[in-house]
Write a protein that holds these residues in place. Sequence first.
Motif, mmCIF file in Angstrom:
data_model
loop_
_atom_site.group_PDB
_atom_site.id
_atom_site.type_symbol
_atom_site.label_atom_id
_atom_site.label_comp_id
_atom_site.label_asym_id
_atom_site.label_seq_id
_atom_site.Cartn_x
_atom_site.Cartn_y
_atom_site.Cartn_z
ATOM 1 N N ASP A 1 19.536 -22.054 3.339
ATOM 2 C CA ASP A 1 20.486 -23.037 3.852
ATOM 3 C C ASP A 1 20.393 -23.214 5.372
ATOM 4 O O ASP A 1 21.394 -23.437 6.044
ATOM 5 N N PHE A 2 19.185 -23.085 5.914
ATOM 6 C CA PHE A 2 18.974 -23.351 7.339
ATOM 7 C C PHE A 2 17.696 -24.179 7.497
ATOM 8 O O PHE A 2 16.908 -24.319 6.544
ATOM 9 N N GLU A 3 17.477 -24.722 8.686
ATOM 10 C CA GLU A 3 16.328 -25.598 8.906
ATOM 11 C C GLU A 3 15.035 -24.791 9.037
ATOM 12 O O GLU A 3 14.979 -23.798 9.755
ATOM 13 N N PHE A 4 14.013 -25.244 8.352
ATOM 14 C CA PHE A 4 12.697 -24.622 8.425
ATOM 15 C C PHE A 4 11.659 -25.645 7.970
ATOM 16 O O PHE A 4 12.000 -26.682 7.397
ATOM 17 N N SER A 5 10.413 -25.332 8.208
ATOM 18 C CA SER A 5 9.315 -26.206 7.782
ATOM 19 C C SER A 5 8.377 -25.440 6.871
ATOM 20 O O SER A 5 8.044 -24.281 7.146
ATOM 21 N N ILE A 6 7.945 -26.082 5.796
ATOM 22 C CA ILE A 6 6.928 -25.503 4.917
ATOM 23 C C ILE A 6 5.576 -25.918 5.481
ATOM 24 O O ILE A 6 5.228 -27.102 5.491
ATOM 25 N N ILE A 7 4.813 -24.964 5.982
ATOM 26 C CA ILE A 7 3.561 -25.292 6.670
ATOM 27 C C ILE A 7 2.308 -24.889 5.903
ATOM 28 O O ILE A 7 1.197 -25.232 6.314
ATOM 29 N N GLY A 8 2.463 -24.154 4.795
ATOM 30 C CA GLY A 8 1.271 -23.730 4.081
ATOM 31 C C GLY A 8 1.591 -22.987 2.807
ATOM 32 O O GLY A 8 2.717 -23.034 2.301
ATOM 33 N N GLU A 9 0.577 -22.272 2.305
ATOM 34 C CA GLU A 9 0.738 -21.551 1.054
ATOM 35 C C GLU A 9 -0.146 -20.310 1.045
ATOM 36 O O GLU A 9 -1.148 -20.230 1.755
ATOM 37 N N VAL A 10 0.267 -19.338 0.237
ATOM 38 C CA VAL A 10 -0.466 -18.077 0.094
ATOM 39 C C VAL A 10 -1.344 -18.160 -1.147
ATOM 40 O O VAL A 10 -0.899 -18.582 -2.209
ATOM 41 N N SER A 11 -2.620 -17.732 -0.992
ATOM 42 C CA SER A 11 -3.565 -17.762 -2.105
ATOM 43 C C SER A 11 -4.293 -16.426 -2.214
ATOM 44 O O SER A 11 -4.188 -15.567 -1.330
ATOM 45 N N LYS A 12 -5.045 -16.253 -3.283
ATOM 46 C CA LYS A 12 -5.893 -15.080 -3.408
ATOM 47 C C LYS A 12 -7.036 -15.175 -2.394
ATOM 48 O O LYS A 12 -7.525 -16.266 -2.098
ATOM 49 N N GLY A 13 -7.451 -14.045 -1.883
ATOM 50 C CA GLY A 13 -8.545 -14.042 -0.930
ATOM 51 C C GLY A 13 -8.155 -13.355 0.357
ATOM 52 O O GLY A 13 -7.269 -12.491 0.378
ATOM 53 N N GLU A 14 -8.797 -13.756 1.447
ATOM 54 C CA GLU A 14 -8.488 -13.165 2.739
ATOM 55 C C GLU A 14 -8.691 -14.182 3.847
ATOM 56 O O GLU A 14 -9.378 -15.191 3.685
ATOM 57 N N GLY A 15 -8.062 -13.926 4.985
ATOM 58 C CA GLY A 15 -8.204 -14.813 6.134
ATOM 59 C C GLY A 15 -7.167 -15.915 6.171
ATOM 60 O O GLY A 15 -6.330 -16.060 5.277
#
Length: 301
Positions: free
Chosen positions: A265-279
């Motif tokens: 319930d606060f302001e934020f931005s969705i900037i990406g996603e987590v996937s399998k792998g590295e880096g």
Amino acid sequence: MEREIIDIAKRIFKFEEEDAGFFKFGDAYIVIANDMLSRSFDFPSKLLPKQIGWKAVTASVSDLAAMGAKPIYFSYSLGLSREEISFVEDLMKGIREALDFYGMKFLSGDTNESTELVLDSVAVGIARNLLLRSNAKVGDAVCVTGDLGRAYCSLLYLLEKVEEIEEKILEKFLKPVARVDEGLKLANIANSAIDVSDGLSKELNLLANSSGVMIKVFEDRIPIREEVLEFCTSNNLNPIEVALNSGEEYELLFTVSKDKLEDLDFEFSIIGEVSKGEGVFLVGKEKKPLLPAGWEHFSSK
């Protein structure tokens, strides 16, 4: 060299690298964060003593926020040159103002003579549920509070690299605010978090490496204020690079299950996603590796 020093400490003291240290106390955790700031590398000469005191408290409190802890106590060690004695009262007034703002109590302090101003702050907090940078899950959304880039632009102005800047940009650097309330809420919802104190690109890599995952960040989703975009245009700067490398933002970078996003319930931005792998990879017109940049001690960067 900073990374090498941390790795040596981890090998000798056998600890997991998080934003702060912690230990179990009853049904809660005591969380302890410390930050050392120095005149040469952290306090541009234009900063007033009160602003320095405020920033010293906020730097440590931001680490507590990233752990989902409520700040309760503060102490410091202060190194001063003889020339700096005159502004000690205003420095301590800045610390006092910040402690009142965050609802903290002063515990203790130590003072010594130094060749320049050095302020080592320690913040103590309590958490019911810990947020860790090492717990990002595949499928999580990658999010960040607030906006990014204003601190970088402000530093250019304070170091006299540029001549003009809007007050709305400068205010974030002169009086930053740690995201305590957001951290407390995230502790019950998010899977992982880290504060943006050294730059988004560096924090993303720390989070990905600590969690053993890959993170994709979408260039067009990084939150940048219009004032920063205009500043970058006027000074021939790339706003994405500015936002990625801007330290001392004291925002929270966090990952959360996508089905829990509506619980925030606060302001934020969705900037990406987590996937399998590295880096970490930056996705714009093309997908490319995002290496850690931002601030690192002993590198002059």
